[in-house]
Scaffold this motif. Structure first.
Motif, PDB file in Angstrom:
ATOM      1  N   ILE A   4       0.832  -1.119   0.086  1.00  0.00           N
ATOM      2  CA  ILE A   4       0.061   0.055  -0.025  1.00  0.00           C
ATOM      3  C   ILE A   4       0.980   1.137  -0.197  1.00  0.00           C
ATOM      4  N   LEU A   5       0.752   2.016  -1.106  1.00  0.00           N
ATOM      5  CA  LEU A   5       1.712   3.293  -1.074  1.00  0.00           C
ATOM      6  C   LEU A   5       0.844   4.499  -0.108  1.00  0.00           C
ATOM      7  N   VAL A   6       1.609   4.863   0.525  1.00  0.00           N
ATOM      8  CA  VAL A   6       1.138   6.015   1.676  1.00  0.00           C
ATOM      9  C   VAL A   6       1.968   7.158   1.123  1.00  0.00           C
ATOM     10  N   LEU A   7       1.080   8.019   0.368  1.00  0.00           N
ATOM     11  CA  LEU A   7       2.066   9.026  -0.467  1.00  0.00           C
ATOM     12  C   LEU A   7       1.294  10.358   0.169  1.00  0.00           C
ATOM     13  N   TYR A   8       2.482  11.290   0.703  1.00  0.00           N
ATOM     14  CA  TYR A   8       2.083  12.577   1.531  1.00  0.00           C
ATOM     15  C   TYR A   8       2.947  13.783   1.130  1.00  0.00           C
ATOM     16  N   TYR A   9       2.257  14.994   1.256  1.00  0.00           N
ATOM     17  CA  TYR A   9       3.286  15.888   1.529  1.00  0.00           C
ATOM     18  C   TYR A   9       3.066  16.552   2.951  1.00  0.00           C
ATOM     19  N   SER A  10       4.095  16.995   3.448  1.00  0.00           N
ATOM     20  CA  SER A  10       4.136  17.540   4.961  1.00  0.00           C
ATOM     21  C   SER A  10       4.879  18.696   5.075  1.00  0.00           C
ATOM     22  N   ILE A  22      -0.798   5.370   9.463  1.00  0.00           N
ATOM     23  CA  ILE A  22      -1.459   4.786   8.459  1.00  0.00           C
ATOM     24  C   ILE A  22      -0.675   3.604   8.163  1.00  0.00           C
ATOM     25  N   ALA A  23       0.488   3.673   8.025  1.00  0.00           N
ATOM     26  CA  ALA A  23       1.451   2.750   7.561  1.00  0.00           C
ATOM     27  C   ALA A  23       1.357   1.368   8.686  1.00  0.00           C
ATOM     28  N   ARG A  24       1.322   1.898   9.842  1.00  0.00           N
ATOM     29  CA  ARG A  24       1.289   0.908  10.813  1.00  0.00           C
ATOM     30  C   ARG A  24       0.034  -0.003  10.954  1.00  0.00           C
ATOM     31  N   GLY A  25      -0.825   0.629  10.432  1.00  0.00           N
ATOM     32  CA  GLY A  25      -2.478   0.160  10.474  1.00  0.00           C
ATOM     33  C   GLY A  25      -2.255  -1.059   9.341  1.00  0.00           C
ATOM     34  N   VAL A  26      -1.695  -0.357   8.205  1.00  0.00           N
ATOM     35  CA  VAL A  26      -1.422  -1.382   6.798  1.00  0.00           C
ATOM     36  C   VAL A  26      -0.835  -2.452   7.334  1.00  0.00           C
ATOM     37  N   GLU A  27       0.256  -2.431   8.067  1.00  0.00           N
ATOM     38  CA  GLU A  27       1.019  -3.481   8.442  1.00  0.00           C
ATOM     39  C   GLU A  27       0.569  -4.650   9.568  1.00  0.00           C
ATOM     40  N   GLU A  28      -0.526  -4.025  10.023  1.00  0.00           N
ATOM     41  CA  GLU A  28      -1.393  -4.845  10.830  1.00  0.00           C
ATOM     42  C   GLU A  28      -2.139  -6.187  10.235  1.00  0.00           C
ATOM     43  N   VAL A  29      -2.353  -6.065   8.840  1.00  0.00           N
ATOM     44  CA  VAL A  29      -2.818  -6.675   7.990  1.00  0.00           C
ATOM     45  C   VAL A  29      -1.892  -7.918   7.379  1.00  0.00           C
ATOM     46  N   PRO A  30      -1.939  -9.316   7.808  1.00  0.00           N
ATOM     47  CA  PRO A  30      -0.879 -10.290   7.404  1.00  0.00           C
ATOM     48  C   PRO A  30      -0.771 -10.150   5.552  1.00  0.00           C
ATOM     49  N   GLY A  31       0.208 -10.108   5.525  1.00  0.00           N
ATOM     50  CA  GLY A  31       0.662 -10.227   3.706  1.00  0.00           C
ATOM     51  C   GLY A  31       0.662  -8.777   3.071  1.00  0.00           C
ATOM     52  N   PRO A 107      -8.146   0.161  -4.383  1.00  0.00           N
ATOM     53  CA  PRO A 107      -8.604   1.230  -3.269  1.00  0.00           C
ATOM     54  C   PRO A 107      -7.805   2.227  -3.091  1.00  0.00           C
ATOM     55  N   GLY A 108      -8.564   3.337  -2.815  1.00  0.00           N
ATOM     56  CA  GLY A 108      -7.722   4.716  -2.448  1.00  0.00           C
ATOM     57  C   GLY A 108      -8.470   5.377  -1.362  1.00  0.00           C
ATOM     58  N   ALA A 109      -7.429   6.039  -0.450  1.00  0.00           N
ATOM     59  CA  ALA A 109      -8.024   6.671   0.720  1.00  0.00           C
ATOM     60  C   ALA A 109      -7.234   8.112   0.779  1.00  0.00           C
ATOM     61  N   VAL A 110      -7.757   8.867   1.820  1.00  0.00           N
ATOM     62  CA  VAL A 110      -7.269  10.288   1.820  1.00  0.00           C
ATOM     63  C   VAL A 110      -7.304  10.770   3.273  1.00  0.00           C
ATOM     64  N   PHE A 111      -6.348  11.625   3.563  1.00  0.00           N
ATOM     65  CA  PHE A 111      -5.973  12.151   5.041  1.00  0.00           C
ATOM     66  C   PHE A 111      -5.465  13.569   4.917  1.00  0.00           C
ATOM     67  N   THR A 112      -5.820  14.397   5.883  1.00  0.00           N
ATOM     68  CA  THR A 112      -5.252  15.668   5.994  1.00  0.00           C
ATOM     69  C   THR A 112      -5.057  16.258   7.328  1.00  0.00           C
ATOM     70  N   SER A 113      -4.399  17.573   7.506  1.00  0.00           N
ATOM     71  CA  SER A 113      -4.030  18.000   8.633  1.00  0.00           C
ATOM     72  C   SER A 113      -4.388  19.658   8.354  1.00  0.00           C
ATOM     73  N   SER A 114      -4.861  20.396   9.439  1.00  0.00           N
ATOM     74  CA  SER A 114      -5.141  21.545   9.095  1.00  0.00           C
ATOM     75  C   SER A 114      -4.820  22.545  10.466  1.00  0.00           C
ATOM     76  N   LEU A 179      -5.540   6.626  16.480  1.00  0.00           N
ATOM     77  CA  LEU A 179      -6.398   5.554  16.191  1.00  0.00           C
ATOM     78  C   LEU A 179      -7.197   5.336  14.732  1.00  0.00           C
ATOM     79  N   LEU A 180      -7.709   6.541  14.407  1.00  0.00           N
ATOM     80  CA  LEU A 180      -8.615   6.792  13.122  1.00  0.00           C
ATOM     81  C   LEU A 180      -7.415   6.428  11.827  1.00  0.00           C
ATOM     82  N   CYS A 181      -6.160   6.879  12.208  1.00  0.00           N
ATOM     83  CA  CYS A 181      -5.296   6.997  11.059  1.00  0.00           C
ATOM     84  C   CYS A 181      -4.879   5.192  10.831  1.00  0.00           C
ATOM     85  N   ARG A 182      -4.623   4.564  12.135  1.00  0.00           N
ATOM     86  CA  ARG A 182      -4.333   3.116  11.920  1.00  0.00           C
ATOM     87  C   ARG A 182      -5.488   2.439  11.423  1.00  0.00           C
ATOM     88  N   ALA A 183      -6.872   2.715  11.679  1.00  0.00           N
ATOM     89  CA  ALA A 183      -7.962   2.270  11.258  1.00  0.00           C
ATOM     90  C   ALA A 183      -7.867   2.210   9.856  1.00  0.00           C
TER      91      ALA A 183
END
Length: 199
Positions: A4-10, A22-31, A107-114, A179-183
């Protein structure tokens, strides 16, 4: 292992920390494994250039990273209710991938900070969904079965995780935001795994 590519600008680090969660949450899924990538800053000064390799943090993304991923989580700080220019510039460069349908059906998903609670988080998330829809991606949000959404007093939306960074952009992620990022990471990885197993 599917990626899963977690692509961001910060700019100040909050979106990068969300990406790591989010990467931590991805890696909770085996394989499944996460691949963190970023995009270079842009400048109104034509002569300004970024080094080929960032001084710190994740490497810069390439179109090949997008092409090879099983799913994509896209993150950007909120800029006037929209994604930041560096992310928009990178997305605008993906027309060749769009022509081949390289992201279609993934599948694609999005996240943000303000900096403020009402700084345009939801419109930013929607602005990042639009090019993913044009690429034919399957948008993955956060359902209210993630009960943290029901009681968070910091960031979090059904469109994707969000973070309230404060006016000085120094507030750390709250436990609810983590928690929401990991979810989200777990959710997108689970969907990618099902789609890979049942093409």
């Amino acid at each position: 292992m599917a990626e899963i590519l977690v692509l961001y600008y910060s700019r100040y680090g909050a979106t990068a920390e969300m990406a790591r969660q989010i990467a931590r949450g991805v890696e909770e899924v085996p394989g499944m494994q996460a691949k963190l990538r970023t995009v270079p800053a842009v400048s109104p000064v034509c002569e300004a250039t970024e080094p080929a390799v960032p001084d710190s943090g994740a490497p810069y993304a390439t179109t090949a990273d997008l092409e090879s991923c099983a799913g994509l989580a896209l993150g950007s700080p909120t800029r006037f209710g929209n994604m930041a220019a560096p992310m928009k510039q990178f997305i605008d460069s993906t027309s060749p991938l769009w022509l081949t349908g390289g992201l279609a059906g993934k599948p694609g998903a999005v996240f943000t900070s303000s900096s403020s609670m009402h700084g345009g988080q939801e419109t930013t998330l929607i602005s990042m969904m639009l090019p993913l829809l044009h690429h034919g991606m399957l948008i993955t949000g956060l359902p209210y079965s993630e009960t943290t959404l029901l009681h968070t007093v910091s960031g979090g939306t059904p469109y994707g995780p969000s973070h309230l960074a404060g006016v000085d952009s120094k507030l750390p992620l709250t436990e609810d935001e983590k928690l929401l990022c990991r979810a989200l990471g777990k959710r997108i990885a689970s969907f990618a795994q099902k789609l890979t197993d049942n093409p």
